[in-house]
Design an enzyme around this catalytic site. Sequence first.
Site, short mmCIF file in Angstrom:
data_model
loop_
_atom_site.label_atom_id
_atom_site.label_comp_id
_atom_site.label_asym_id
_atom_site.label_seq_id
_atom_site.Cartn_x
_atom_site.Cartn_y
_atom_site.Cartn_z
CB SER A 187 -0.97 -0.01 1.18
OG SER A 187 -1.89 -1.06 1.01
CE LYS A 238 -9.02 -6.24 5.39
NZ LYS A 238 -9.26 -6.94 4.12
CG ASN A 266 -11.05 -2.26 2.66
OD1 ASN A 266 -11.97 -1.44 2.72
ND2 ASN A 266 -10.53 -2.65 1.52
CG ASP A 308 -11.08 -6.01 0.60
OD1 ASP A 308 -10.14 -5.42 0.04
OD2 ASP A 308 -11.00 -6.49 1.76
CB ALA A 322 -16.97 -19.01 3.69
N GLY A 333 -13.11 -13.38 5.28
CA GLY A 333 -13.36 -11.96 5.06
C GLY A 333 -13.36 -11.56 3.60
CG ASN A 346 -15.22 -22.27 3.71
OD1 ASN A 346 -14.13 -21.93 3.25
ND2 ASN A 346 -15.50 -22.22 4.99
CG LEU A 385 -9.62 -13.38 -4.02
CD1 LEU A 385 -10.44 -12.87 -2.82
CD2 LEU A 385 -9.99 -12.58 -5.24
CE1 TYR A 440 -0.06 -8.72 -2.96
CE2 TYR A 440 -2.43 -8.99 -2.66
CZ TYR A 440 -1.20 -8.55 -2.20
OH TYR A 440 -1.12 -7.94 -0.98
P1 NAP Z 1 -9.67 -15.53 6.15
O1 NAP Z 1 -10.75 -14.58 6.61
O2 NAP Z 1 -8.73 -16.09 7.15
O3 NAP Z 1 -10.43 -16.75 5.40
C1 NAP Z 1 -9.69 -17.83 4.91
C2 NAP Z 1 -10.62 -18.78 4.15
O4 NAP Z 1 -9.79 -19.79 3.55
C3 NAP Z 1 -11.63 -19.51 5.03
O5 NAP Z 1 -12.79 -19.73 4.29
C4 NAP Z 1 -10.91 -20.84 5.32
O6 NAP Z 1 -11.80 -21.93 5.49
C5 NAP Z 1 -10.17 -21.08 4.01
N1 NAP Z 1 -8.96 -21.87 4.22
C6 NAP Z 1 -7.89 -21.55 4.99
N2 NAP Z 1 -6.96 -22.53 4.92
C7 NAP Z 1 -7.49 -23.50 4.13
C8 NAP Z 1 -7.02 -24.77 3.70
N3 NAP Z 1 -5.84 -25.25 4.09
N4 NAP Z 1 -7.81 -25.51 2.89
C9 NAP Z 1 -9.03 -25.04 2.50
N5 NAP Z 1 -9.54 -23.85 2.88
C10 NAP Z 1 -8.77 -23.08 3.69
O7 NAP Z 1 -8.78 -14.85 5.04
P2 NAP Z 1 -9.20 -13.70 4.01
O8 NAP Z 1 -8.90 -12.39 4.61
O9 NAP Z 1 -10.57 -13.98 3.52
O10 NAP Z 1 -8.12 -13.91 2.83
C11 NAP Z 1 -8.20 -15.01 1.95
C12 NAP Z 1 -7.17 -14.83 0.82
O11 NAP Z 1 -7.52 -13.68 0.05
C13 NAP Z 1 -5.75 -14.59 1.32
O12 NAP Z 1 -4.87 -15.27 0.46
C14 NAP Z 1 -5.56 -13.10 1.18
O13 NAP Z 1 -4.20 -12.74 0.98
C15 NAP Z 1 -6.38 -12.83 -0.08
N6 NAP Z 1 -6.85 -11.45 -0.17
C16 NAP Z 1 -6.54 -10.76 -1.29
C17 NAP Z 1 -6.99 -9.46 -1.45
C18 NAP Z 1 -6.65 -8.70 -2.69
O14 NAP Z 1 -6.83 -7.47 -2.73
N7 NAP Z 1 -6.17 -9.36 -3.74
C19 NAP Z 1 -7.80 -8.85 -0.46
C20 NAP Z 1 -8.11 -9.61 0.69
C21 NAP Z 1 -7.63 -10.90 0.81
P3 NAP Z 1 -12.44 -22.31 6.95
O15 NAP Z 1 -13.68 -21.48 7.09
O16 NAP Z 1 -12.70 -23.75 6.82
O17 NAP Z 1 -11.37 -21.96 7.96
#
Ligand code: NAP
Length: 290
Positions: A21, A70, A91, A106, A132, A134, A155, A223, A225
């Site tokens: 950022s 967040k 965010n 987001d 499922a 954030g 999920n 998502l 990068y």
């Molecule tokens: P989060 O709230 O921790 O959610 C993680 C999700 O992934 C949950 O649904 C979790 O399932 C699942 N998960 C975690 N480990 C897993 C595994 N080993 N096998 C299968 N499912 C798994 O994280 P988040 O903030 O949503 O972020 C998710 C991804 O998006 C990250 O890689 C983050 O860097 C990326 N992201 C990118 C941007 C962008 O601007 N490009 C913005 C935000 C986030 P359970 O419910 O079963 O735990």
Amino acid sequence: MITGATRSAGVIGTPIRHSLSPAIFNAAFAACGLDWAYLAFEVPEGAAGLAMAGVRALGLEGVSVTMPHKAAVIDALDSLSEDAARLGAVNCVARGGSGLEGHNTDGPGLIDALQIDEGIEVAGRSFAIVGAGGAARAVIRALGAAGAGQIVVINRSPGPAEAAVSLGGPSCRVGVVDDAEHADVVINATPLGMGVVVTTEGEPEPLPVPPERLGAGQVVVDLVYHPATTPLLQAARTRGAHPVNGLGMLIHQAAHAFRLWTHEEPPLEAMSAAAVAALVHRERDTEHSR
Ligand code: NAP
């Protein structure tokens, strides 16, 4: 040049030192000739409220909020946008008539990445989202609002998937990984692909979707990068699908924040170029420390 009149903004989170950022926003301010500066603040878990007191006292113009603050930051704000209230996650904090306003950019960031960068119209298309948490919740709400034809949420744990479905409107349901085969757009919103998920020694991280469920005519969005080409995107390419990584979403969510703070149009090309340069720099740093 930073002067006594320079206006300030920043990001709070932990860990924060690898955040893109500062590169993205400082490039945007420079490209627009704005006398603004943006810093990253390492704020420990539990200290989001203190950080917002600091924002008020120091008069920061805008703050990006990342993990793990967040949700926790909400109690320290004066008002929330509809999206932030429904998602229970902020965010971006902006100054408004009512004081500090919490937003969530987001989901709109992903919609813009699809529609502006990739030319993919969301309305009427079918989507399969793996995850499922954030990010997935923000994306599901935005897809529903943009008129997606069908949204299937896949999920590992059923509870969060069921909770997330209510965000996507009437065309949203819980599904299984095989449903990805029938989606126009498949989105990975899990950390699988970042190389951070612990596996049995020597085993690669599993793919969020088996490659045989991907094929020509589909768009596959990760998502993640960093790395720029995840194993899922590599598999998508091999299967003839169109791969898209999460950098576009990152840039466009920042673009929404830029508009909220400065009321100017964001310089997307400068922001994108700065993010790519920062990623190359980060890659070199990682190689040096090996
Ligand atoms: P989060 O709230 O921790 O959610 C993680 C999700 O992934 C949950 O649904 C979790 O399932 C699942 N998960 C975690 N480990 C897993 C595994 N080993 N096998 C299968 N499912 C798994 O994280 P988040 O903030 O949503 O972020 C998710 C991804 O998006 C990250 O890689 C983050 O860097 C990326 N992201 C990118 C941007 C962008 O601007 N490009 C913005 C935000 C986030 P359970 O419910 O079963 O735990």
